[in-house]
Motif scaffolding. Structure first.
Motif, PDB file in Angstrom:
ATOM      1  N   SER A 113       0.824  -1.209   0.000  1.00 56.78           N
ATOM      2  CA  SER A 113       0.000   0.000   0.000  1.00 56.78           C
ATOM      3  C   SER A 113       0.858   1.260   0.000  1.00 56.78           C
ATOM      4  O   SER A 113       0.496   2.262  -0.623  1.00 56.78           O
ATOM      5  CB  SER A 113      -0.923   0.010   1.213  1.00 56.78           C
ATOM      6  OG  SER A 113      -1.839  -1.044   1.119  1.00 56.78           O
ATOM      7  N   ASN A 121       1.903   1.780  -3.497  1.00 57.27           N
ATOM      8  CA  ASN A 121       0.772   2.325  -4.258  1.00 57.27           C
ATOM      9  C   ASN A 121       0.598   3.819  -3.999  1.00 57.27           C
ATOM     10  O   ASN A 121       0.312   4.584  -4.913  1.00 57.27           O
ATOM     11  CB  ASN A 121      -0.526   1.600  -3.902  1.00 57.27           C
ATOM     12  CG  ASN A 121      -0.761   0.410  -4.774  1.00 57.27           C
ATOM     13  OD1 ASN A 121      -0.208   0.296  -5.853  1.00 57.27           O
ATOM     14  ND2 ASN A 121      -1.583  -0.496  -4.301  1.00 57.27           N
ATOM     15  N   SER A 138      -2.169   1.397 -10.317  1.00 53.87           N
ATOM     16  CA  SER A 138      -2.456   1.096  -8.921  1.00 53.87           C
ATOM     17  C   SER A 138      -3.669   0.178  -8.782  1.00 53.87           C
ATOM     18  O   SER A 138      -3.701  -0.688  -7.898  1.00 53.87           O
ATOM     19  CB  SER A 138      -2.684   2.393  -8.155  1.00 53.87           C
ATOM     20  OG  SER A 138      -2.977   2.138  -6.824  1.00 53.87           O
TER      21      SER A 138
END
Length: 105
Positions: A40, A43, A67
């Motif tokens: 994450s 991302n 993403s």
């Protein structure tokens, strides 16, 4: 508008926390969650760079589209990883990494 450096600092902090969790913890589920936190964080930096690369005030959506693909892959990773963790728990009655060093029962 929030500057790019703030996004990158947050991403670096999240990635560092995830890396520290992978290195320090012994529970497979916690390690798995820390790996997801690291993904994450990557991302977040990808989307931040994508937003900063806009031309003439128009946003660039390439990083955001990428993403979405990464999130889809992460969902498949979660399904497979949790299946492996459940299988390990059924076989060994534990989810500790100490139990993974032996290949047979």
């Amino acid at each position: 508008m929030i500057p790019l450096t703030h996004y990158l600092i947050l991403s670096g902090i999240l990635f560092s926390i995830g890396l520290l969790g992978v290195i320090v913890r012994r529970d497979i589920i916690v390690i798995f969650m820390c790996l997801e936190m690291m993904l994450s964080a990557a991302n977040l930096s990808l989307i931040a760079f994508s937003r900063a690369q806009g031309i003439a005030g128009l946003p660039n959506y390439d990083g955001q589209a990428l993403s979405i693909f990464i999130l889809a892959i992460a969902a498949a990773e979660v399904a497979i990883g949790l299946a492996l963790i459940v299988s390990l728990y059924r076989a060994r009655r534990s989810v500790s990494t100490k139990d993974l060093n032996v290949l047979h029962d």
